[in-house]
Design a protein around this motif. Structure first.
Motif, PDB file in Angstrom:
ATOM      1  N   ASN A  81       0.825  -1.212   0.000  1.00  0.00           N
ATOM      2  CA  ASN A  81       0.000   0.000   0.000  1.00  0.00           C
ATOM      3  C   ASN A  81       0.856   1.259   0.000  1.00  0.00           C
ATOM      4  OD1 ASN A  81      -2.294  -1.580   0.169  1.00  0.00           O
ATOM      5  ND2 ASN A  81      -2.449  -1.410   2.384  1.00  0.00           N
ATOM      6  N   TYR A  82       0.357   2.272  -0.726  1.00  0.00           N
ATOM      7  CA  TYR A  82       1.019   3.575  -0.765  1.00  0.00           C
ATOM      8  C   TYR A  82      -0.052   4.649  -0.646  1.00  0.00           C
ATOM      9  CZ  TYR A  82       4.791   0.703  -2.583  1.00  0.00           C
ATOM     10  OH  TYR A  82       5.748  -0.282  -2.737  1.00  0.00           O
ATOM     11  N   LEU A  83       0.054   5.465   0.394  1.00  0.00           N
ATOM     12  CA  LEU A  83      -0.947   6.494   0.658  1.00  0.00           C
ATOM     13  C   LEU A  83      -0.433   7.866   0.241  1.00  0.00           C
ATOM     14  CD1 LEU A  83      -3.715   7.213   2.058  1.00  0.00           C
ATOM     15  CD2 LEU A  83      -2.354   7.656   4.124  1.00  0.00           C
ATOM     16  N   GLU A  84      -1.249   8.567  -0.548  1.00  0.00           N
ATOM     17  CA  GLU A  84      -0.904   9.932  -0.951  1.00  0.00           C
ATOM     18  C   GLU A  84      -2.192  10.707  -1.203  1.00  0.00           C
ATOM     19  OE1 GLU A  84       1.779  12.372  -4.259  1.00  0.00           O
ATOM     20  OE2 GLU A  84       1.664  10.182  -4.341  1.00  0.00           O
ATOM     21  N   ASP A  85      -2.286  11.897  -0.625  1.00  0.00           N
ATOM     22  CA  ASP A  85      -3.446  12.776  -0.824  1.00  0.00           C
ATOM     23  C   ASP A  85      -4.763  12.061  -0.544  1.00  0.00           C
ATOM     24  OD1 ASP A  85      -1.758  14.854  -1.576  1.00  0.00           O
ATOM     25  OD2 ASP A  85      -1.824  14.278  -3.690  1.00  0.00           O
ATOM     26  N   GLU A  86      -4.809  11.307   0.553  1.00  0.00           N
ATOM     27  CA  GLU A  86      -6.010  10.620   1.036  1.00  0.00           C
ATOM     28  C   GLU A  86      -6.451   9.465   0.134  1.00  0.00           C
ATOM     29  OE1 GLU A  86      -8.791  13.875   1.597  1.00  0.00           O
ATOM     30  OE2 GLU A  86      -8.205  13.995   3.705  1.00  0.00           O
TER      31      GLU A  86
END
Length: 248
Positions: free
Chosen positions: A171-176
């Motif tokens: 998983n990679y989280l960016e800008d919600e």
């Protein structure tokens, strides 16, 4: 985005270990009884392989199920036919509903709402539900909470391994928005075959969901933690909404 294609064929093998569809169904049917919902027409949105459809449809006279993945619908069709359930299966985007009829119960379970990445799509989805909901009907859906996506799924990696299936979930989280990259290895005789899927979910704060519902003429009549009689907290991972049409 490549999702719910080959994954559809092994979806139930994985999801049924984590999701208690029976408990969810009982909660939904109990809410229908409490709220005096007529059990005439039922619509299951983002139905996947038909796990929820299979359990709720027998309690209604007519049932429809919608999903964007032909592969998931194919799995659902086989499952429902084997159960001798006559369900109208439709391949359609839940943010662009055009079924030309209204329903007493509409459901959208297992965080499918989070797959709508833009607020415009979210509102189109809720407007579609409004247009397809009977005046005395209810809409029940759940979301992965903002906390779960940003604090648990977030930038983490998960693995799973048994005799038949192995996967790596990154998983990679960016800008919600969390991008989920899944690599599967499926055992076929003595050989493992690989395929990859890419899923994306948006972390929605409750105030965003609730503003969109209100803006689309939908009124919240219930809010629960994971289909249980528990209030939502800051660490709830799955939030369930029960809504109807706003009455003036």
């Amino acid at each position: 985005m490549n999702c719910y294609k080959r994954f559809a064929h092994i979806y139930d093998d994985l999801i049924n270990e984590d999701i208690d569809y029976g408990t969810w169904c009982l909660k939904i049917l109990n809410l229908c009884q409490i709220l005096n919902v007529k059990k005439q027409d039922y619509l299951d949105l983002a139905c996947g392989t038909g796990n929820m459809t299979e359990k709720i449809a027998p309690h209604f006279q007519n049932s429809w199920a919608v999903d964007l993945s032909n592969e998931m619908l194919s799995e659902a069709d086989e499952k429902l036919r084997n159960k001798r359930l006559k369900i109208n299966l439709i391949c359609e985007d839940i943010s662009k509903l055009k079924l030309n009829r209204q329903f007493d119960l509409i459901t959208c379970c297992l965080d499918s709402t989070n797959y709508l990445l833009e607020e415009k799509s979210l509102e189109n989805y809720f407007r579609g539900v409004f247009n397809h909901l009977n005046s005395n009907g209810i809409f029940i859906f759940d979301i992965n909470s903002y906390y779960k996506i940003t604090s648990i799924l977030s930038n983490n990696t998960y693995t799973y391994d048994d005799e038949k299936i192995t996967y790596i979930w990154e998983n990679y989280l960016e800008d919600e928005i969390v991008d989920m990259y899944l690599t599967f290895f499926i055992k076929c005789k003595d050989v493992y075959r690989r395929f990859d899927e890419h899923h994306r979910e948006r972390a929605y704060k409750c105030k965003t969901i609730e503003y969109a519902l209100k803006n689309c003429g939908l009124n919240i009549i219930g809010k629960f933690d994971n289909y249980q009689d528990k209030n939502v907290t800051d660490t709830s991972e799955r939030i369930v909404y029960v809504v109807n049409k706003h009455t003036k």
